[in-house]
Design a protein around this motif. Sequence first.
Motif, mmCIF file in Angstrom:
data_model
loop_
_atom_site.group_PDB
_atom_site.id
_atom_site.type_symbol
_atom_site.label_atom_id
_atom_site.label_comp_id
_atom_site.label_asym_id
_atom_site.label_seq_id
_atom_site.Cartn_x
_atom_site.Cartn_y
_atom_site.Cartn_z
ATOM 1 N N THR A 222 0.831 -1.167 0.067
ATOM 2 C CA THR A 222 -0.023 0.167 -0.227
ATOM 3 C C THR A 222 0.884 1.215 0.038
ATOM 4 O O THR A 222 2.000 1.241 0.464
ATOM 5 N N PRO A 223 0.335 2.349 -0.518
ATOM 6 C CA PRO A 223 1.064 3.458 -0.435
ATOM 7 C C PRO A 223 1.196 3.840 1.389
ATOM 8 O O PRO A 223 0.404 3.456 2.107
ATOM 9 N N ARG A 224 2.399 4.545 1.636
ATOM 10 C CA ARG A 224 2.591 4.500 3.008
ATOM 11 C C ARG A 224 3.435 5.578 3.292
ATOM 12 O O ARG A 224 3.902 6.522 2.401
ATOM 13 N N ARG A 225 3.462 6.005 4.443
ATOM 14 C CA ARG A 225 4.283 7.249 5.088
ATOM 15 C C ARG A 225 5.518 6.930 5.441
ATOM 16 O O ARG A 225 5.910 5.643 5.666
ATOM 17 N N ALA A 226 6.494 7.878 5.521
ATOM 18 C CA ALA A 226 7.767 7.625 5.905
ATOM 19 C C ALA A 226 8.066 8.190 7.590
ATOM 20 O O ALA A 226 8.462 9.323 7.535
ATOM 21 N N ARG A 227 7.146 7.723 8.291
ATOM 22 C CA ARG A 227 6.852 8.363 9.468
ATOM 23 C C ARG A 227 7.852 8.765 10.416
ATOM 24 O O ARG A 227 8.115 10.029 10.925
#
Length: 294
Positions: A222-227
Motif C-alpha cells: 500500500t502507499p505509506r508514510r515515512a513516519r
Amino acid sequence: MDFIQPVSWADALAAKAAMPTALPVAGGTDVMVELNFDARRPEALLDLTRITELTDWDTGTGTHAGTTADSGNGRIRLGAAVTYSQVIDELGEQLPGLAMAARTVGSPQIRNRGTVGGNLGAASPAGDCHPPLLAAGAEIEVASVRGTRIIPVGDFYTGVKRNALQPDELIRAILISPPRGPQQFSKIGTRNAMVIAVAAFSLALHPDTRTVGTGIGSAAPTPRRAREAGVFLASALDEAGLWESRAELPPAITGEFARLVRQARLHALGVMAARTLTWAWRDYRGTGSAAGRG
Ligand SMILES: Cc1cc2nc3c(=O)[nH]c(=O)nc-3n(C[C@H](O)[C@H](O)[C@H](O)COP(=O)(O)OP(=O)(O)OC[C@H]3O[C@@H](n4cnc5c(N)ncnc54)[C@H](O)[C@@H]3O)c2cc1C
C-alpha cells in the motif's frame, strides 16, 4: 452486463445499495483496461459521469461550477471525479503537491479522463495521487445510503488494490487542508512519460504545526508514510531553529532524512520478502495455497 447511469448522487447511492457488486466508473481509464483484458466481469457498471457535483471543487474561498458544497474547516474539497487536468489547470496553487503528481500521470488523454477518486478507488500502490495525499494529511469522504464517513487517507489503503470502502459505499470527495508551506513530489520511472512509478515520494512542510508530511509510492503493498523520517526532520528543524531562521539546510539533516526514508522503503521490502518467502515455503511444503494470502 447492466449499465446503470444515475443523474444524482442520491440515485447513485441508492443504486449501489441495491446492487453492491456494481462497479463504479468515473474516467474509466482503469476500469476499461480491466474489462478489455477480461480481468473483471462485473454484473453491472455504475456510471458516475452524469453526477456533476463530483466534478466540482471548493477551496472555501472559491468554487468551481457553482457548487454549493461546504469545504468544512477551511479545507479544500475536491469532488471524487475531479480530473488530473482540472487539478493542474485550476488548482496548481492550492494543491501544489497533488498538481505536481498530476503532471506526471499518463498522457494528456489520460489526464483529461482520469480522476483523483478513480486513483483512490483503484488503490494501486503505484497510484500517483497517494504520496501527495498522504503528505498533505488528506481525508476521504465516503458515503452510502447509511450515511457519510470521513476516512484519514493513511487508513484508506488496506492492501494491494484494496481500500476501506464497504461494498455499498462510494467516494464522494477528498478533503485537504490548504498548504501552509511548500510541497514537493518526485517520481522515478523507466522512462520520462507514460510510466508507472518505480518509486515516488512526496513531502509537505507544515510550518504552522512544525510537522513534516511524507508519502511513499510503489514501495509496499500500500502507499505509506515515512513516519520516522518526518518526525526526525520536524524535530531537527526545531532544534536548529530552522523553522524560524530559514537558514541553509545542514547536509547532515538532509542525509539523515534520506537515510530514514530509505529505511522505510527497505523495511517495506523486507516485510514483502518475509511474506513471500513464508508463502512460497508453505507452497513448497504443500501446506498452503494461494487463497487467504491477503
Ligand atoms: C495509458 C495509461 C496510463 C496511466 N498512467 C498513470 C500514471 O502515470 N499514474 C497513475 O497513478 N495512474 C495511471 N493510470 C491509471 C489511471 O489513469 C488512474 O488510476 C486514474 O486516476 C483512474 O481514474 P478513473 O477516473 O479513470 O478511474 P476508473 O477507471 O473510472 O475507476 C478506477 C477504480 O476506482 C473505482 N471508482 C471510481 N470512482 C469511484 C467513486 N466515486 N467511488 C468509489 N469507487 C470509484 C472504480 O470502480 C475502479 O475500481 C494510467 C492508465 C492508463 C490506461
